[in-house]
Design a protein around this motif. Structure first.
Motif, mmCIF file in Angstrom:
data_model
loop_
_atom_site.group_PDB
_atom_site.id
_atom_site.type_symbol
_atom_site.label_atom_id
_atom_site.label_comp_id
_atom_site.label_asym_id
_atom_site.label_seq_id
_atom_site.Cartn_x
_atom_site.Cartn_y
_atom_site.Cartn_z
ATOM 1 N N LEU A 163 0.832 -1.204 0.000
ATOM 2 C CA LEU A 163 0.000 0.000 0.000
ATOM 3 C C LEU A 163 0.865 1.251 0.000
ATOM 4 C CD1 LEU A 163 -2.710 -1.056 2.614
ATOM 5 C CD2 LEU A 163 -2.820 -1.217 0.123
ATOM 6 N N GLN A 164 0.506 2.190 -0.849
ATOM 7 C CA GLN A 164 1.216 3.468 -0.944
ATOM 8 C C GLN A 164 0.346 4.569 -0.353
ATOM 9 O OE1 GLN A 164 2.526 4.242 -4.963
ATOM 10 N NE2 GLN A 164 3.020 2.098 -5.339
ATOM 11 N N GLN A 165 0.963 5.362 0.505
ATOM 12 C CA GLN A 165 0.216 6.438 1.152
ATOM 13 C C GLN A 165 -0.288 7.435 0.112
ATOM 14 O OE1 GLN A 165 2.485 8.472 4.148
ATOM 15 N NE2 GLN A 165 0.702 9.493 5.038
ATOM 16 N N ASN A 166 -1.520 7.877 0.303
ATOM 17 C CA ASN A 166 -2.193 8.837 -0.590
ATOM 18 C C ASN A 166 -2.471 8.269 -1.990
ATOM 19 O OD1 ASN A 166 -2.094 10.807 1.459
ATOM 20 N ND2 ASN A 166 -0.046 11.461 0.803
ATOM 21 N N HIS A 167 -2.208 6.996 -2.172
ATOM 22 C CA HIS A 167 -2.483 6.372 -3.470
ATOM 23 C C HIS A 167 -3.455 5.201 -3.317
ATOM 24 C CE1 HIS A 167 -1.972 5.522 -7.662
ATOM 25 N NE2 HIS A 167 -1.474 4.302 -7.442
ATOM 26 N N HIS A 168 -3.242 4.392 -2.262
ATOM 27 C CA HIS A 168 -4.142 3.288 -1.959
ATOM 28 C C HIS A 168 -4.912 3.581 -0.674
ATOM 29 C CE1 HIS A 168 -0.908 1.089 -4.299
ATOM 30 N NE2 HIS A 168 -2.001 0.777 -4.970
ATOM 31 N N GLU A 169 -6.142 3.105 -0.639
ATOM 32 C CA GLU A 169 -6.980 3.298 0.547
ATOM 33 C C GLU A 169 -7.853 2.065 0.744
ATOM 34 O OE1 GLU A 169 -10.696 6.132 1.277
ATOM 35 O OE2 GLU A 169 -8.821 7.279 1.257
#
Length: 258
Positions: A163-169
């Protein structure tokens, strides 16, 4: 000399008091499936279950009532007095967490409740293809409903998704497991797999994400303005050269022969 005083009892109270004292004095109580207190009944999907309510310590006929949640269950005349049975068939997912309550008709405070704990596996399968324009947002949603609640994991191209911050939620409830990708990029292309695991079984669902080239966007106002300018330019061009244009359509003078 000791004076005796009589206590005045308001009208209507003796009947209630006698009814209450009758319950206390005789130890009147109910039981459901041999449970005298509220309990939870674990079961599985499919096979029917029976709930039997019985009156104890009563010297008279006592009417019983059954409730499913807040709604009263309709009972036949021969299934109301001193003992009453209901059957849930077939047991399904919607019965999970539902409370069934047996009550004494003349005193509804005398009651026993049973909560159904219906166990079922996750029902998840199949695949889906999503076409998304580069720069747009996309959500991948799978149904993770099960009891007991399942463990859920996302994979990309058979590898655990980083998971990438501000990209995946991630968003998860007892029924839904959702992966949101913000402003998708070409690097987001691939197959995403939702894996749901529970003691009763597992389920998977694949999402084939195809990120398409970003389409050029022309502002509507700019297009309209350009059309207007071109139209006006052509119009004035025609007006300015109208003499030359009309000459092209004039017939040449004939030469007289003598």
């Amino acid at each position: 000399m000791v004076q005796r005083r009589s206590l005045a009892v308001p009208y209507g109270v003796p009947v209630l008091a006698i009814s209450f004292l009758a319950c206390v004095a005789t130890g009147l109580e109910l039981s459901v499936n041999n449970h005298a207190a509220d309990f939870t009944l674990s079961t599985e999907l499919g096979p029917p279950i029976s709930l039997s309510c019985l009156v104890h310590n009563s010297s008279q006929a006592e009417e019983l009532l059954w409730y499913r949640g807040d709604g009263q269950v309709g009972l036949k005349d021969g299934n109301k007095v001193n003992i009453s049975n209901i059957c849930i068939s077939p047991v399904n997912e919607s019965d999970n967490g539902v409370t069934f309550t047996c009550k004494l008709a003349r005193d509804k405070s005398v009651q026993v409740s049973v909560i159904l704990d219906v166990h079922f596996p996750p029902r998840l399968s199949g695949e889906e293809t999503l076409h998304v324009e580069e720069g747009k947002d996309v959500s991948l949603t799978c149904n993770s409903k099960s009891n007991p609640q399942a463990q859920t994991t996302w994979y990309k191209d058979n590898h655990s998704l980083t998971l990438q911050q501000n990209h995946h939620e991630l968003h998860q409830t007892s029924e839904v497991f959702r992966l949101s990708i913000k402003k998708v990029q070409k690097s987001d292309n691939g197959t995403y797999t939702c894996v749901v695991e529970s003691p009763l079984g597992n389920g998977t669902r694949d999402f084939h994400l195809i990120v398409e080239d970003k389409k050029p966007v022309f502002p509507k106002e700019a297009v309209i303005a350009a059309v207007v300018v071109v139209t006006i330019t052509i119009f004035f061009g025609v007006v300015a050269r109208k003499d030359k244009i009309f000459k092209c359509f004039k017939k040449p003078k004939e030469t007289a022969l003598r």
